[in-house]
Design a protein around this motif. Structure first.
Motif, PDB file in Angstrom:
ATOM      1  N   SER A 224      47.762  34.447  24.918  1.00 34.07           N
ATOM      2  CA  SER A 224      48.642  34.768  25.487  1.00 34.07           C
ATOM      3  C   SER A 224      49.622  35.444  25.379  1.00 34.07           C
ATOM      4  CB  SER A 224      48.266  34.500  26.807  1.00 34.07           C
ATOM      5  OG  SER A 224      48.996  33.221  27.549  1.00 34.07           O
ATOM      6  N   TYR A 225      51.054  35.789  25.510  1.00 27.54           N
ATOM      7  CA  TYR A 225      52.203  35.626  25.494  1.00 27.54           C
ATOM      8  C   TYR A 225      53.450  35.546  26.949  1.00 27.54           C
ATOM      9  CZ  TYR A 225      49.749  38.315  21.885  1.00 27.54           C
ATOM     10  OH  TYR A 225      48.983  38.756  20.473  1.00 27.54           O
ATOM     11  N   TYR A 226      54.412  35.782  26.725  1.00 33.66           N
ATOM     12  CA  TYR A 226      54.850  35.480  27.823  1.00 33.66           C
ATOM     13  C   TYR A 226      56.348  36.221  28.085  1.00 33.66           C
ATOM     14  CZ  TYR A 226      57.483  31.990  25.405  1.00 33.66           C
ATOM     15  OH  TYR A 226      58.681  31.233  24.639  1.00 33.66           O
ATOM     16  N   GLY A 250      46.724  43.760  26.684  1.00 40.52           N
ATOM     17  CA  GLY A 250      48.401  44.372  27.806  1.00 40.52           C
ATOM     18  C   GLY A 250      48.191  43.970  29.138  1.00 40.52           C
ATOM     19  N   ARG A 251      47.232  42.636  29.821  1.00 40.92           N
ATOM     20  CA  ARG A 251      46.621  42.772  30.840  1.00 40.92           C
ATOM     21  C   ARG A 251      47.339  41.655  31.526  1.00 40.92           C
ATOM     22  NH1 ARG A 251      40.611  42.799  30.467  1.00 40.92           N
ATOM     23  NH2 ARG A 251      41.265  40.959  29.367  1.00 40.92           N
ATOM     24  N   VAL A 252      48.408  40.852  32.934  1.00 40.54           N
ATOM     25  CA  VAL A 252      48.740  39.853  33.220  1.00 40.54           C
ATOM     26  C   VAL A 252      47.306  39.519  33.422  1.00 40.54           C
ATOM     27  CG1 VAL A 252      50.117  38.674  35.184  1.00 40.54           C
ATOM     28  CG2 VAL A 252      51.085  41.588  33.769  1.00 40.54           C
ATOM     29  N   PRO A 290      52.673  46.226  35.992  1.00 42.13           N
ATOM     30  CA  PRO A 290      52.018  46.614  34.763  1.00 42.13           C
ATOM     31  C   PRO A 290      50.569  46.348  35.292  1.00 42.13           C
ATOM     32  CG  PRO A 290      52.863  43.799  35.295  1.00 42.13           C
ATOM     33  CD  PRO A 290      53.891  44.951  36.344  1.00 42.13           C
ATOM     34  N   ALA A 291      49.649  46.362  33.685  1.00 38.41           N
ATOM     35  CA  ALA A 291      48.286  46.160  34.042  1.00 38.41           C
ATOM     36  C   ALA A 291      47.740  44.631  34.615  1.00 38.41           C
ATOM     37  CB  ALA A 291      47.599  46.609  32.867  1.00 38.41           C
ATOM     38  N   ALA A 292      46.971  44.304  34.793  1.00 42.04           N
ATOM     39  CA  ALA A 292      46.875  42.838  35.786  1.00 42.04           C
ATOM     40  C   ALA A 292      45.171  42.355  35.013  1.00 42.04           C
ATOM     41  CB  ALA A 292      47.232  42.695  36.971  1.00 42.04           C
ATOM     42  N   LEU A 297      47.531  39.371  40.624  1.00 41.05           N
ATOM     43  CA  LEU A 297      48.230  38.335  40.434  1.00 41.05           C
ATOM     44  C   LEU A 297      49.677  38.890  40.318  1.00 41.05           C
ATOM     45  CD1 LEU A 297      46.000  38.208  36.855  1.00 41.05           C
ATOM     46  CD2 LEU A 297      46.741  35.943  38.525  1.00 41.05           C
ATOM     47  N   VAL A 298      49.752  40.309  40.516  1.00 42.79           N
ATOM     48  CA  VAL A 298      50.943  40.874  40.188  1.00 42.79           C
ATOM     49  C   VAL A 298      51.251  41.287  41.693  1.00 42.79           C
ATOM     50  CG1 VAL A 298      50.679  41.739  37.625  1.00 42.79           C
ATOM     51  CG2 VAL A 298      50.994  43.332  40.169  1.00 42.79           C
TER      52      VAL A 298
END
Length: 374
Positions: A224-226, A250-252, A290-292, A297-298
């Protein structure tokens, strides 16, 4: 080379002669091949971030190991049970005849026929073309047959080195297209992840958060990235933080909120601060749309009544934590919520002690690992 020697006979002798030194080092070569496979797999994992085992590489390694094992077993059997007996006996007879002819030509003229035949007989007896001893005996027997028939023999040292080199190159070559494909996949993944992290970072900045978002295209990450956003007061002190983790699709995949507290303030005042800062940070996450991995999660960003009651009743010197086992409403749209209150000590508070509340929105680890893009 003797014209009477067939192609199969020639190949059999050459194979037996070269096979022995190869078989003697068979287990050693297997270890070398397996070590290369381990190295290539580590490279696949650490550099190209392949989430699983490369099946084609595993099959290629096993095929090479089986081939070396076959050569080892074949040499052992050939030296004990006379494999290829018909061809072997045929070329053996031709070698005896060729050696006999050479002996007769070289024989001194003053020897009578009896002595000459006796000498030929002794040499024929001493040159027994059998190899039921060990693998070295197989190699010696092949050489004794090749020499009078003029069959060219390969250099055993060079042959085994070429075979090992070919096996190593073959295994490495299997991974080359895979690495090329993984590199292209990694580039696509970082571009997709970057779109999400940039949208989240823009939303954080619009909400007035101090934002930090490493660019995914600079370096591919396996998981992942943050993106982080901090609430900063007039004194420049961070009083709250939000972190959003985004995977290569690209998902949270996780959101973490943290709000610093004042141990000297009342529980009610601290609770009001928590709700205010949490609403600000959660609103910035939702605004990015964002996509999750899962919707919760969002969408999850509120404190349940159980947490508020536990916080009001808690001693500011003692912390506590709650999760979905303690709070029935802590599971929202397949996401799990975990709450933690880390308490500070009012009588020793000097500004460096930790005193904060955190809310983590996540999914089950097993589900997360199964959902990682490949």
């Amino acid at each position: 080379m003797n014209e009477n020697v067939t192609r199969n006979e020639r190949l059999l002798i050459q194979w037996y002669y070269a096979m022995v030194p190869l078989a003697q080092r068979g287990f050693r070569y297997i270890i070398v091949v397996m070590a290369e496979f381990l190295l290539l797999s580590m490279l696949d994992d650490l550099v190209f971030h392949n989430p699983g085992m490369y099946l084609v590489g595993l099959i290629a390694m096993l095929a090479i190991v089986i081939a070396f094992t076959f050569v080892k077993c074949y040499a052992l059997l050939a030296s004990r049970v006379d494999l290829n007996r018909k061809t072997w006996n045929s070329v053996t007879g031709k070698a005896r005849a060729a050696r006999r002819r050479k002996t007769e030509v070289a024989q001194d003229d003053d020897l009578d026929d009896g002595k000459r035949r006796a000498k030929i007989g002794r040499r024929g007896t001493q040159s027994v073309f059998t190899f039921r001893e060990d693998t070295d005996g197989l190699m010696r027997a092949a050489w004794r047959i090749a020499e009078p028939l003029g069959i060219p023999l390969p250099d055993p040292k060079r042959f085994r080195r070429v075979v090992l080199a070919a096996a190593l190159v073959l295994l490495a070559a299997v991974y080359v297209p895979h690495y090329i494909g993984r590199a292209a996949t990694m580039q696509r993944q970082t571009e997709v992840a970057a779109q999400t992290t940039r949208a989240i970072a823009a939303s954080f900045e619009e909400a007035g958060l101090d934002t930090f978002a490493p660019d995914p295209t600079d370096e591919h990450e396996k998981v992942s990235y943050y993106v982080t956003g901090d609430i900063v007061d007039e004194m420049g002190t961070e009083t709250g933080s939000v972190r959003v983790d985004v995977d290569n699709a690209g998902r949270v995949i996780e959101v973490w909120y943290s709000i610093d507290l004042d141990p000297a303030a009342s529980a009610a005042d601290n609770l009001a601060r928590i709700e205010s800062d949490l609403a600000l940070m959660h609103g910035a996450v939702e605004a990015a749309e964002p996509a999750a991995l899962v919707p919760g999660l969002v969408t999850a960003g509120e404190l349940p009544r159980e947490f508020e009651d536990a916080f009001i009743a808690a001693d500011m010197k003692e912390g506590f934590s709650l999760d979905h086992y303690d709070v029935e409403s802590a599971i929202v749209d397949d996401a799990e919520l975990r709450f933690m209150f880390v308490a500070g000590a009012e009588d020793t508070w000097d500004g460096s002690d930790e005193c904060y509340v955190s809310l983590t929105v996540e999914v089950d680890d097993e589900f997360l690992m199964e959902s990682l893009p490949r």
